[in-house]
Design a protein around this motif. Structure first.
Motif, PDB file in Angstrom:
ATOM      1  N   ASP A 107      -8.359  -1.651  -4.648  1.00  0.00           N
ATOM      2  CA  ASP A 107      -9.685  -0.847  -4.664  1.00  0.00           C
ATOM      3  C   ASP A 107     -10.421  -0.135  -6.216  1.00  0.00           C
ATOM      4  O   ASP A 107     -11.175   0.443  -5.881  1.00  0.00           O
ATOM      5  CB  ASP A 107      -9.521   0.232  -3.634  1.00  0.00           C
ATOM      6  N   LYS A 108      -9.475  -0.674  -7.183  1.00  0.00           N
ATOM      7  CA  LYS A 108     -10.151  -0.422  -8.139  1.00  0.00           C
ATOM      8  C   LYS A 108      -9.593   1.153  -9.034  1.00  0.00           C
ATOM      9  O   LYS A 108     -10.870   1.941  -9.522  1.00  0.00           O
ATOM     10  CB  LYS A 108     -11.539  -0.724  -8.242  1.00  0.00           C
ATOM     11  N   LEU A 109      -9.174   1.936  -8.070  1.00  0.00           N
ATOM     12  CA  LEU A 109      -8.213   2.401  -7.929  1.00  0.00           C
ATOM     13  C   LEU A 109      -7.757   3.408  -9.368  1.00  0.00           C
ATOM     14  O   LEU A 109      -7.318   4.481 -10.046  1.00  0.00           O
ATOM     15  CB  LEU A 109      -8.549   4.058  -6.817  1.00  0.00           C
ATOM     16  N   MET A 110      -7.153   2.677  -9.362  1.00  0.00           N
ATOM     17  CA  MET A 110      -6.272   2.079 -10.533  1.00  0.00           C
ATOM     18  C   MET A 110      -5.995   0.739 -11.402  1.00  0.00           C
ATOM     19  O   MET A 110      -7.058  -0.270 -10.704  1.00  0.00           O
ATOM     20  CB  MET A 110      -4.124   2.727 -10.151  1.00  0.00           C
ATOM     21  N   ASN A 111      -5.420   1.079 -12.324  1.00  0.00           N
ATOM     22  CA  ASN A 111      -5.011  -0.535 -13.428  1.00  0.00           C
ATOM     23  C   ASN A 111      -5.115  -2.070 -11.653  1.00  0.00           C
ATOM     24  O   ASN A 111      -3.719  -1.733 -11.337  1.00  0.00           O
ATOM     25  CB  ASN A 111      -4.480  -0.475 -14.529  1.00  0.00           C
ATOM     26  N   ARG A 112      -5.808  -2.699 -13.080  1.00  0.00           N
ATOM     27  CA  ARG A 112      -5.997  -3.922 -11.366  1.00  0.00           C
ATOM     28  C   ARG A 112      -4.199  -4.482 -11.570  1.00  0.00           C
ATOM     29  O   ARG A 112      -3.861  -4.794 -10.684  1.00  0.00           O
ATOM     30  CB  ARG A 112      -6.331  -4.673 -11.522  1.00  0.00           C
ATOM     31  N   HIS A 113      -4.045  -4.024 -12.901  1.00  0.00           N
ATOM     32  CA  HIS A 113      -2.190  -5.063 -12.785  1.00  0.00           C
ATOM     33  C   HIS A 113      -1.228  -4.229 -11.670  1.00  0.00           C
ATOM     34  O   HIS A 113      -0.125  -5.509 -11.193  1.00  0.00           O
ATOM     35  CB  HIS A 113      -2.081  -4.595 -14.422  1.00  0.00           C
ATOM     36  N   PHE A 114      -1.509  -3.098 -11.195  1.00  0.00           N
ATOM     37  CA  PHE A 114      -0.606  -1.929 -10.299  1.00  0.00           C
ATOM     38  C   PHE A 114      -1.103  -3.274  -8.545  1.00  0.00           C
ATOM     39  O   PHE A 114      -0.039  -2.925  -8.011  1.00  0.00           O
ATOM     40  CB  PHE A 114      -0.484  -1.108  -9.906  1.00  0.00           C
ATOM     41  N   ALA A 115      -1.980  -3.830  -8.645  1.00  0.00           N
ATOM     42  CA  ALA A 115      -2.177  -5.071  -7.097  1.00  0.00           C
ATOM     43  C   ALA A 115      -1.430  -6.495  -8.143  1.00  0.00           C
ATOM     44  O   ALA A 115      -1.371  -6.996  -6.422  1.00  0.00           O
ATOM     45  CB  ALA A 115      -3.506  -5.542  -7.246  1.00  0.00           C
ATOM     46  N   THR A 116      -0.957  -6.953  -8.984  1.00  0.00           N
ATOM     47  CA  THR A 116      -0.106  -8.056  -8.800  1.00  0.00           C
ATOM     48  C   THR A 116       0.866  -7.750  -7.928  1.00  0.00           C
ATOM     49  O   THR A 116       1.578  -7.431  -8.146  1.00  0.00           O
ATOM     50  CB  THR A 116       0.498  -8.737 -10.198  1.00  0.00           C
ATOM     51  N   VAL A 117       0.690  -9.328  -6.988  1.00  0.00           N
ATOM     52  CA  VAL A 117       2.131  -9.830  -6.194  1.00  0.00           C
ATOM     53  C   VAL A 117       2.768 -11.408  -7.161  1.00  0.00           C
ATOM     54  O   VAL A 117       2.343 -12.088  -7.278  1.00  0.00           O
ATOM     55  CB  VAL A 117       1.866 -10.220  -5.087  1.00  0.00           C
ATOM     56  N   GLY A 118       4.057 -10.769  -7.678  1.00  0.00           N
ATOM     57  CA  GLY A 118       4.835 -11.875  -8.459  1.00  0.00           C
ATOM     58  C   GLY A 118       5.343 -12.959  -7.811  1.00  0.00           C
ATOM     59  O   GLY A 118       5.149 -12.727  -6.784  1.00  0.00           O
ATOM     60  N   LYS A 119       5.948 -13.540  -8.509  1.00  0.00           N
ATOM     61  CA  LYS A 119       6.922 -15.436  -7.841  1.00  0.00           C
ATOM     62  C   LYS A 119       7.146 -14.498  -6.821  1.00  0.00           C
ATOM     63  O   LYS A 119       7.647 -14.855  -5.439  1.00  0.00           O
ATOM     64  CB  LYS A 119       7.416 -15.907  -9.026  1.00  0.00           C
ATOM     65  N   LEU A 120       8.602 -13.480  -6.827  1.00  0.00           N
ATOM     66  CA  LEU A 120       8.690 -12.930  -5.695  1.00  0.00           C
ATOM     67  C   LEU A 120       8.650 -11.998  -4.798  1.00  0.00           C
ATOM     68  O   LEU A 120       9.127 -12.250  -3.388  1.00  0.00           O
ATOM     69  CB  LEU A 120       9.646 -12.200  -6.461  1.00  0.00           C
ATOM     70  N   GLY A 121       6.979 -12.534  -4.529  1.00  0.00           N
ATOM     71  CA  GLY A 121       6.692 -11.971  -2.687  1.00  0.00           C
ATOM     72  C   GLY A 121       5.770 -10.090  -3.363  1.00  0.00           C
ATOM     73  O   GLY A 121       5.888  -9.599  -2.318  1.00  0.00           O
ATOM     74  N   THR A 122       6.369  -9.813  -4.387  1.00  0.00           N
ATOM     75  CA  THR A 122       6.296  -8.289  -4.581  1.00  0.00           C
ATOM     76  C   THR A 122       5.819  -7.435  -5.560  1.00  0.00           C
ATOM     77  O   THR A 122       5.689  -8.280  -6.959  1.00  0.00           O
ATOM     78  CB  THR A 122       7.957  -7.762  -4.319  1.00  0.00           C
ATOM     79  N   PRO A 123       5.299  -6.218  -5.317  1.00  0.00           N
ATOM     80  CA  PRO A 123       4.631  -6.283  -6.465  1.00  0.00           C
ATOM     81  C   PRO A 123       5.305  -5.163  -7.529  1.00  0.00           C
ATOM     82  O   PRO A 123       5.587  -3.993  -7.722  1.00  0.00           O
ATOM     83  CB  PRO A 123       3.482  -4.882  -4.929  1.00  0.00           C
TER      84      PRO A 123
END
Length: 702
Positions: A311-327
């Motif tokens: 929701d753009k309240l923190m750095n966008r990298h925290f929203a990344t979901v990686g190859k293992l399906g977890t943030p």
């Protein structure tokens, strides 16, 4: 590789394990003696009253989490209901409180391990934080598998513990025990008792954290509320009966100074086990409890920065979901924050300060239900609705505020400090990036102000993702739908009238009334829901069954014809399908769920091709049906369907609740009734649950 969504991998047992594991730790294994020092034997009643007081918030969270099953739980709910500023406070506060609780739990785990082994408690907590962090990165399913093992061990040992303890008490003179150990009942009066209620109330606070992983729960409408109810039931039984055993069996003075009362009481009535068997069992349960709280805490806490980053309240990298399906970045940030608190502060002291903030969040969650209900957003469609609205929510708000003032000045100051810091962050980092306003603006809209239409769109997406409920008659609706074919030069008013005629004949409603309803949709135009497909829907005040009319214009129909006023604003797209849908006014949720599912079905890549290629009305209907819940068979004396020939429908037995919805006989459509006799050559359209249709296909070898 990035993914926008987390996989729905968690079932009822996972929800129960997370909710239960988040409640059991210091509240049972460390706190009872300290709480007893504040109120005496009435500490047993304090645990029971606290369990009752948490019910309003549990009902509210169960409703909100089924309506808004998204990662971020408390943050997401508060943000979408009360607006992004309060959402920021809820997000940072929830993250901080859960990180502190999880770190404190791992400190407690180290303390119990040190009963048998000489270890540095801090290093044990740091090591476990890293281990659980890695496990969370590997996958939610793997994390909850460990969680289920830990909770299963904890609950099994605790029920064994309380059964043995109850037997021990009943082997004694119960009345003598009551007179000796439970008198006086309130050692510090009523004020001391309510102060203790506030102290032990936070033992149940972890229950609501399950909302933070709602996005990953399969069938959230059922599994979230049921998992929470089972968890609170388990917690109340173990807390109340377990503390009763401690009060009944331990010396009052020693009990009020004991930091390991569960182990001390266990040594009294588990002495029949080989030494030190009883103590080992208690330590295993304690370790499982603290580990499950720490593990579930990292999992739940990591979803807050993820949701806020979305929701753009923190750095966008925290929203990344990686190859293992977890943030993974969000999990890493949570683990680093835990390590910081472990190394820099006395976690036990700081964790206590977060209790008042937790109560503030409870008050906001109860307020959120009131706002969502009063916003009258049609797309707000919880799978569970809190009973006794709004009195339950009002009680939850008032009780939370009262308990906040029982937390002490330092806890209140800590809450204010976090809130102010969150507001500053929002004002200087996020305000210019955020356009949404929350459901509270829909309440304003009822008073003449504006509303946040973006929220309605977001909630429609949630409806589509959640899918139909078992009681939604989608397959039956499609199977009995009328089908109309038109040429490209037909006027849209003619199409509306013909569709209205079909529906009117079924509902007994005047045709002109339906024509009027279908002619006055938003902007006087059918709603485009997919390439080549539009939807015209309405709701009628009468109690009627929902009905569909499927219109096909095989050669293509200009969308300009749908407009009352000719203009150049048309997209020029050729339409091949116009769907008319009507349902009763009283069932808003079902209407929206069916709309969302129709949009999902027509949005598939192959829909238009299959729609235009279909050679019969049955084939057109089948395009809108879910293949796994539908089968069409032709009765033939030479195969397994011959068993149905000559029988009345009421004499035919299909697996489960499977139904014959349409019979095609000699090129004509027959509506099935119980006394309809099936004949050779009949084509039957049958719908049912997925497993029932699979079984039927196996029976018929199809």
């Amino acid at each position: 590789m990035k993914h926008d969504k987390l996989a729905k991998e968690l079932g009822l047992s996972d929800v129960y394990a997370i909710a239960t594991g988040a409640m059991f730790s210091s509240g049972f294994f460390l706190l009872p003696g300290l709480a007893a020092a504040e109120t005496g034997p009435s500490v047993v009643l304090a645990y029971l009253v606290s369990g009752i007081i948490v019910l309003p918030t549990m009902f509210s969270v169960a409703e909100l989490a089924t309506a808004l099953p998204r990662s971020g739980g408390t943050y997401y709910i508060i943000d979408r209901s009360l607006g992004p500023m309060l959402g920021t406070i809820g997000g940072f506060g929830s993250w901080l409180a859960l990180v502190l609780k999880s770190a404190f739990a791992l400190i407690g785990m180290g303390a119990y391990i040190s009963i048998f082994y000489e270890v540095d408690i801090l290093y044990v907590a740091i090591f476990l934080t890293i281990v659980f962090g890695v496990l969370n990165v590997v996958g939610a399913k793997e994390t909850t598998w460990l969680q289920k093992v830990l909770v299963a061990a904890l609950v099994t040992i605790m029920f064994f513990y309380i059964i043995q303890g109850v037997f021990e008490i009943f082997s004694m003179d119960v009345f003598a025990v009551a007179e000796k150990q439970f008198t006086p009942f309130f050692t510090e009066g009523v004020l001391g008792f309510f102060a203790t209620v506030g102290m032990v109330f936070v033992s149940y606070a972890g229950l609501t954290k399950v909302a933070s992983i709602a996005e990953e729960v399969k069938n959230p409408d059922r599994n979230i509320p049921l998992g929470m109810f089972l968890a609170i039931g388990t917690a109340v039984i173990v807390y109340v009966v377990g503390v009763y055993i401690m009060v009944a069996l331990l010396d009052p003075v020693a009990f009020r100074e004991d930091l390991t009362p569960v182990a001390t009481a266990g040594e009294v009535f588990l002495d029949w086990l080989p030494e030190p068997g009883g103590l080992i069992l208690v330590v295993i349960a304690a370790v499982a409890a603290f580990a499950s709280t720490g593990n579930a805490g990292i999992m739940s806490a990591s979803r807050y920065p993820m949701a806020m980053a979305r929701d753009k309240l923190m750095n966008r990298h925290f929203a990344t979901v990686g190859k293992l399906g977890t943030p993974h970045w969000s999990i890493l940030g949570t683990v680093m924050l835990m390590l910081f608190f472990l190394l820099a502060f006395n976690v036990a002291e700081v964790a206590k300060l977060a209790s008042a903030f937790q109560l503030l969040l409870f008050a906001l969650l109860n307020l959120a239900v009131i706002v969502m209900r009063e916003s009258r957003i049609e797309e707000y469609d919880p799978g569970f609705k809190s009973p006794w609205y709004p009195w339950v929510q009002i009680a939850g708000i008032i009780l939370s505020i009262i308990l906040i003032f029982e937390m002490g000045v330092l806890s209140i100051l800590f809450t204010l400090a976090v809130s102010v810091a969150s507001i500053v962050w929002y004002k200087y980092y996020a305000e210019g990036k955020v356009e949404r306003q929350g459901a509270i603006y829909h309440v304003h809209a009822r008073l003449g102000e504006f509303k946040d239409h973006g929220l309605e769109g977001e909630m429609r997406t949630i409806l589509r993702e959640k899918g139909l409920r078992q009681e939604d008659p989608y397959e039956e609706l499609v199977s009995r739908a009328d089908v109309l074919e038109f040429s490209p030069d037909t006027e849209y008013d003619t199409i509306i009238r013909e569709a209205s005629n079909k529906i009117a004949s079924k509902l007994g409603t005047p045709v002109d009334e339906l024509v009027e309803m279908f002619s006055h949709t938003d902007d006087n135009i059918a709603i485009p829901i997919a390439k080549g497909v539009t939807l015209n829907h309405a709701r009628i005040e009468k109690k009627v069954s929902p009905e569909l009319v499927l219109v096909r214009i095989k050669e293509g129909y200009s969308d300009k014809k749908l407009k009352k006023e000719k203009s150049d604003s048309s997209s020029g797209e050729k339409l091949h399908s116009i769907i008319f849908f009507i349902s009763p006014q009283e069932n808003t949720g079902q209407h929206l769920r069916i709309l969302a599912h129709i949009a999902e079905m027509v949005g598939s890549k192959s829909f238009l091709e299959r729609w235009c290629r279909a050679e019969s009305e049955e084939e057109l209907r089948e395009v809108l049906l879910r293949d796994e819940r539908f089968i069409r068979i032709t009765l033939n004396p030479d195969d397994n369907t011959q068993q149905y020939i000559g029988k009345m429908i009421k004499e035919v037995s299909f697996p489960g609740q499977s139904l014959i919805t349409i019979i095609r006989r000699n090129g004509e459509i027959k509506i099935p009734h119980g006394i309809t006799v099936l004949q050779e050559g009949d084509e039957l359209s049958i719908i049912g649950e997925i497993e029932d249709i699979k079984e039927l296909k196996t029976m018929l070898k199809q």
